[in-house]
Design a protein around this motif. Structure first.
Motif, PDB file in Angstrom:
ATOM      1  N   SER A  26      33.807  51.086  36.771  1.00  0.00           N
ATOM      2  CA  SER A  26      32.946  50.331  35.861  1.00  0.00           C
ATOM      3  C   SER A  26      33.360  50.552  34.414  1.00  0.00           C
ATOM      4  CB  SER A  26      31.490  50.742  36.062  1.00  0.00           C
ATOM      5  OG  SER A  26      30.653  50.118  35.121  1.00  0.00           O
ATOM      6  N   CYS A  56      34.843  47.712  31.925  1.00  0.00           N
ATOM      7  CA  CYS A  56      34.110  47.457  30.688  1.00  0.00           C
ATOM      8  C   CYS A  56      35.056  47.518  29.489  1.00  0.00           C
ATOM      9  CB  CYS A  56      32.987  48.478  30.537  1.00  0.00           C
ATOM     10  SG  CYS A  56      32.054  48.316  28.990  1.00  0.00           S
ATOM     11  N   PHE A  60      37.168  44.430  29.434  1.00  0.00           N
ATOM     12  CA  PHE A  60      36.393  43.301  28.910  1.00  0.00           C
ATOM     13  C   PHE A  60      36.353  43.327  27.384  1.00  0.00           C
ATOM     14  CE2 PHE A  60      31.953  43.100  27.218  1.00  0.00           C
ATOM     15  CZ  PHE A  60      31.944  41.742  26.908  1.00  0.00           C
ATOM     16  N   ILE A  65      32.968  40.082  33.640  1.00  0.00           N
ATOM     17  CA  ILE A  65      31.872  40.581  32.814  1.00  0.00           C
ATOM     18  C   ILE A  65      30.687  40.999  33.691  1.00  0.00           C
ATOM     19  CG2 ILE A  65      30.194  39.954  31.030  1.00  0.00           C
ATOM     20  CD1 ILE A  65      32.271  38.035  29.890  1.00  0.00           C
ATOM     21  N   TRP A 105      31.316  44.642  36.127  1.00  0.00           N
ATOM     22  CA  TRP A 105      31.235  46.057  35.747  1.00  0.00           C
ATOM     23  C   TRP A 105      29.795  46.581  35.642  1.00  0.00           C
ATOM     24  CZ3 TRP A 105      28.896  47.705  31.304  1.00  0.00           C
ATOM     25  CH2 TRP A 105      28.814  46.828  30.227  1.00  0.00           C
ATOM     26  N   PRO A 106      28.792  45.802  35.183  1.00  0.00           N
ATOM     27  CA  PRO A 106      27.425  46.334  35.257  1.00  0.00           C
ATOM     28  C   PRO A 106      26.946  46.518  36.696  1.00  0.00           C
ATOM     29  CG  PRO A 106      27.540  44.503  33.700  1.00  0.00           C
ATOM     30  CD  PRO A 106      28.818  44.504  34.466  1.00  0.00           C
TER      31      PRO A 106
END
Length: 241
Positions: free
Chosen positions: A165, A169, A172, A200, A203-204
């Motif tokens: 993650s 991130c 990104f 996008i 990763w969250p």
């Protein structure tokens, strides 16, 4: 409850893996919404390339959309014909055009939008690849942990997924800041493509999977500790009559 938390973390990790894999493999990170724009910023960032290799024929084209590996160009002077090619390590793409189903002309030309920040573009490739490797490992371990209820395996999977993650991130941020937001006037004639949007989102989702995986691992360890306390009590209490 323990198995449910571990199962949810594994499912979320799988979703994140699918999203990031599709985003990585497809070519719509940046879509040029107005490839024929005559705005000064558009012509500077996405200049028209001319190929005159075929006798008596001039082919003019520029970038239509591109992803992490492939750039696609659209011809400006002849309909909407497009040609896609791999983007090399110096942000060059050998774009080829076919005429009369037999005459082929190719030319190495920089993918201008990526060339403005070629170092950041290549760094994004590295970060995404490392993130995908970590995410594959983390997802595999979380799936195993959800099946065997192993706190140690779950913790390892959560750590690998959290690392993935973080890498995605950073990828990104690097790409957005340098390849889109850093291009003067890009929002007027280009937009972020759906492939990049998938990255996008991924990763969250991976971060949430890592947190739930760690929570599941802690719950499993506490459950195992409770079982050991029951089985290995060296000083049992006196029986009550």
């Amino acid at each position: 409850m323990v198995n449910f938390v571990s199962l949810v973390s594994a499912v979320l990790a799988i979703i994140a893996l699918i999203l990031s894999a599709v985003g990585m493999a497809t070519n719509h990170w940046v879509d040029v919404t107005a490839p024929r724009s005559t705005a000064a910023t558009a012509l500077a960032a996405n200049p028209v390339i001319t190929n005159t290799a075929l006798p008596g024929l001039t082919i003019s084209y520029n970038v239509h959309h591109y992803g992490l590996w492939v750039g696609c160009h659209v011809e400006r002077s002849f309909g909407e014909q497009r040609s896609c090619a791999y983007i090399g390590n110096r942000c060059y793409s050998e774009v080829c055009w076919i005429r009369n189903n037999r005459d082929t002309t190719c030319r190495d030309a920089k993918v201008a939008l990526a060339d403005a920040s070629c170092g950041a573009y290549q760094a994004t490739r590295v970060l995404v690849c490392l993130g995908m490797i970590a995410l594959v490992m983390g997802t595999s371990l979380l799936v195993v942990a959800s099946c065997v209820s192993s706190g140690r395996v779950g913790a390892s999977g959560a750590g690998a997924t959290l690392l993935a993650s973080l890498l995605l991130c950073i990828a990104f941020v690097v790409f957005y800041v340098n390849a889109y937001a850093g291009v003067d006037g890009a929002s007027e004639w280009a937009r972020l493509g759906w492939s990049f949007v998938l990255l996008i989102i991924s990763w969250p989702v991976a971060a949430v999977a890592a947190v739930l995986g760690a929570l599941g691992a802690v719950m499993v360890r506490h459950k195992d500790d409770g079982v050991e306390d029951i089985r290995y009590d060296d000083n049992p209490g006196e029986p009550v009559y």
